[in-house]
Enzyme design. Structure first.
Site, PDB file in Angstrom:
ATOM      1  N   GLU A 170      37.790  37.520  53.174  1.00 34.31           N
ATOM      2  CA  GLU A 170      36.921  37.478  52.001  1.00 34.31           C
ATOM      3  C   GLU A 170      37.888  37.268  50.834  1.00 34.31           C
ATOM      4  OE1 GLU A 170      33.321  40.034  49.997  1.00 34.31           O
ATOM      5  OE2 GLU A 170      35.133  41.123  50.582  1.00 34.31           O
ATOM      6  N   ASP A 192      37.681  42.580  54.505  1.00 35.41           N
ATOM      7  CA  ASP A 192      36.999  42.844  53.248  1.00 35.41           C
ATOM      8  C   ASP A 192      37.995  42.798  52.091  1.00 35.41           C
ATOM      9  OD1 ASP A 192      34.638  43.903  51.718  1.00 35.41           O
ATOM     10  OD2 ASP A 192      35.966  45.617  51.448  1.00 35.41           O
TER      11      ASP A 192
END
Length: 700
Positions: free
Chosen positions: A381, A345
């Site tokens: 990401e 993330d």
């Protein structure tokens, strides 16, 4: 009561280490003055005794508790300066979690007593709070887990099909899963779920955060919760709400069962921030152990945190001990918990140094050189909200990246936006314009149209406005532009014509994902027509908005499941659809060729690519050998029918019609189509034609 004695221990390994005579405790803090180990009863309710860790070397505090065993419940109290203006927030009245804890005990309860300062003090002068929080705080537990029984068998990147899902949402409403396993880790590996994974042809399950997380206080105050889980507090602990018997080995059993069935397990990890939040957040672990080391602080005002995450704080991976903790955590999840890789993330955060993002940062270099971690899948990401935070294509090999350019371009093409043929082709080709550098290959691109964050495919063709009212933020949260289209009615409708068109558009987009070079990622539930009722930021909805509806009469379920199964089989039968290197016309290094065709049957020329209103293109990929197989994909996003002349292809007399999104995917018959003829493409249609020569497939 157990008889314990504290002796000097070892600084490494950090965390707890169990042997026949006791337990070694080791905790890093560069700025602490004293560390106390607090021992609790087996339920974690009553503090029984405290021991000062007697030794400190290289800023690592340690001690050996003779007589202790696995199962001991404990916490830390760390003494030092309370001086927020200088970045120090020590408060020994707050019980703290061990950053290396492998298991936790109890339930976390929100209370002002978790704050290191008095709740009513002004932000510029946070007064020291001396209230104890132990009775409402989670405790750490000593465990000595065994390694998994079944070894990982990695799936090659070019054969990978990712299925992104939420641990609870996948099985909470699945009546085929026993009630006691619904919403749990073990529910995910239940035979009924494994049968579904096999049926749709996925290879790899990517789970939203599974490390212990907490819901933010503002959500708690609104009777909501952090359902997605991007708010970690313990980087080594499986989230307790997903355990059916409160035993962490359930996670290992889930992984073993999925490995035995032939599937990989990836987990979404959040090392960019923690649940301790901003300068007004609680003191639960890192903040009270060594705030100035664990977090990036504002150099001019160290009372405040650098907030490149948008979540209040940013973990300081430039510090070697913090980097060590993250690396130890990753290795633990691979070596002990058994996972096959990670999706990171806000991964740009992890590659940041004080001067900004650096593809040779300490973290990225550490991953590359690690003999264990460089054998697993790592997915970035590739963005954060900090300066220069958008880094798509900026990560080094062997990283793969979520490709939002792919997402947006394919959405716009099928929505009917004009002038997109060149961009559409680049994305299908594997986004070579983004990734073809420094040895990177098409599988650097994770091709997705939907994910946990945003609309489902159903909602992408059903809503043009977000409908996030239930989030309690007056519908102001979430993206305002979703590149979506509702085809005449906002949301649910019983208009058969609109429903049929929506189904076709879902089929077109699902087909495009599976027919593109790179790695396809499918959002769990898209194959059964799952809706979030127009909510495009459902992070706080632990209810039917997020849980998959497995009812057999779920809208579109049979049709979409059959189509995904057909497309997955196509990728297996024709490896050129997922080739291991970028395909370029007449490339002598490649045994596969690619050609783009105009609807006239001629090869696409410059004027065809730049025809603003053109919305039709054919994509031929075939082996170079005389008897090689061919796959011809035709995409037509126009709202009117169009004639398409099939080109003359060597040794192709008939095409097998593998996919036609204007027809039902449930019918298993494969129609044959004579080559060199004109076909009529129905509005908004994808057609896939194949000509297979057994034994002549290109090498991988």
């Amino acid at each position: 009561m157990e008889q314990y004695s504290m002796e000097p221990g070892r600084a490494y390994p950090l965390g707890t280490s169990v042997n026949d005579l006791g337990v070694n405790f080791s905790l890093f803090s560069a700025n602490a003055e004293k560390v106390e180990l607090c021992v609790f009863d087996e339920l974690g309710h009553q503090e029984l005794m405290r021991f000062v860790l007697p030794s400190c070397e290289h800023h690592v505090w340690h001690g050996y508790l003779k007589g202790a065993k696995a199962g001991l419940v404990y916490g830390y109290r760390v003494y030092g300066a309370y001086h927020p203006e200088a970045g120090h927030r020590f408060n020994h009245h707050k019980l703290l979690l061990d950053p290396y804890a492998r298991a936790l005990k109890g339930k976390f309860t929100w209370s002002d007593r978790h704050l290191g300062y008095k709740a009513d003090s002004p932000e510029q002068d946070l007064s020291f709070d001396d209230r104890d929080n132990a009775d409402v705080m989670l405790k750490s537990v000593v465990i000595d887990p065994e390694k998994p029984q079944i070894q990982r068998v990695p799936v090659s990147w070019q054969n990978t099909v990712i299925y992104e899902g939420h641990v609870k949402g996948l099985t909470q409403l699945n009546s085929k899963v026993p009630p006691e396993l619904q919403g749990s880790f073990l529910g995910i590996s239940h035979p009924s779920m494994i049968a579904h994974y096999r049926a749709i042809g996925i290879t790899t399950i990517e789970l939203l955060p599974v490390q212990q997380f907490l819901s933010e206080k503002f959500l708690h105050d609104k009777d909501l919760s952090n359902y997605w889980g991007y708010n970690s507090i313990s980087f080594f602990v499986p989230h307790s709400d997903y355990l059916s018997t409160d035993q962490v080995f359930e996670f290992q059993r889930m992984v073993d069962e999925l490995h035995q069935a032939g599937f990989e397990v990836l987990i979404d990890v959040v090392y960019n921030h923690t649940a301790e939040g901003n300068a007004l957040g609680p003191t639960l672990s890192f903040r009270g152990i060594d705030n100035a080391s664990y977090y990036r602080l504002n150099p001019s005002e160290p009372r405040y945190y650098i907030n490149d995450t948008g979540c209040g704080n940013t973990v300081n991976l430039s510090h070697p001990r913090v980097l060590q903790m993250v690396m130890d955590s990753l290795r633990y999840w691979v070596e002990v918990m058994g996972v096959d890789g990670f999706r990171f993330d806000l991964a740009t955060i992890l590659g940041r140094e004080p001067h900004g993002f650096d593809k040779h940062s300490g973290f990225l270099d550490a991953i590359l050189q690690d003999p264990l971690l460089n054998t697993v899948k790592v997915i970035a990401e590739p963005w954060d909200i900090g300066p220069g935070g958008y880094q798509l294509g900026g990560f080094p090999a062997p990283w793969s990246e979520w490709n939002d350019k792919y997402r947006d371009s394919i959405r716009r093409f099928w929505r009917g936006d004009k002038g997109l043929l060149p961009e559409f082709a680049r994305r299908i080709h594997g986004s070579s314009d983004v990734f073809e550098h420094h040895g990177r290959q098409p599988y650097a691109s994770i091709n997705f149209l939907t994910s946990h964050d945003g609309y489902t495919l159903h909602d992408l063709v059903s809503y043009e406005q977000r409908h996030n009212e239930r989030n309690g933020e007056e519908n102001r949260d979430g993206h305002s532009e979703n590149l979506s289209k509702n085809y005449g009615v906002e949301g649910a409708t019983d208009n058969a014509e609109i429903l049929a068109l929506r189904l076709k558009q879902i089929k077109n987009m699902l087909s495009t994902i599976m027919l593109s070079q790179g790695v396809p990622m499918v959002l769990a539930g898209d194959e059964i027509g799952r809706t979030q009722q127009g909510n495009n930021n459902a992070y706080c909805q632990d209810n039917e908005i997020n849980w998959l509806n497995w009812q057999e009469d779920a809208l579109y379920a049979d049709e979409l499941t059959a189509l995904l199964a057909r497309l997955s089989e196509l990728r297996k039968r024709f490896p050129m659809l997922a080739y291991h290197r970028f395909i370029h016309k007449d490339d002598p290094k490649s045994d596969v060729d690619i050609t783009w065709y105009h609807c006239s049957g001629n090869i696409m020329h410059k004027e065809n690519w730049h025809s603003h209103h053109a919305s039709t293109v054919g994509y031929l990929v075939q082996g170079k050998a005389d008897d090689a197989s061919s796959v011809f994909c035709i995409f037509h996003a126009g709202a009117e029918p169009v004639e398409f002349v099939l080109p003359e292809i060597n040794n192709v007399e008939y095409w097998d019609v593998m996919v036609d999104t204007s027809s039902s995917a449930i019918n298993n018959e494969i129609p044959k189509l004579p080559a060199q003829r004109t076909i009529t493409l129905q509005p908004r249609t994808t057609i896939v034609l194949s000509n297979e020569h057994k034994g002549s497939e290109p090498s991988e």
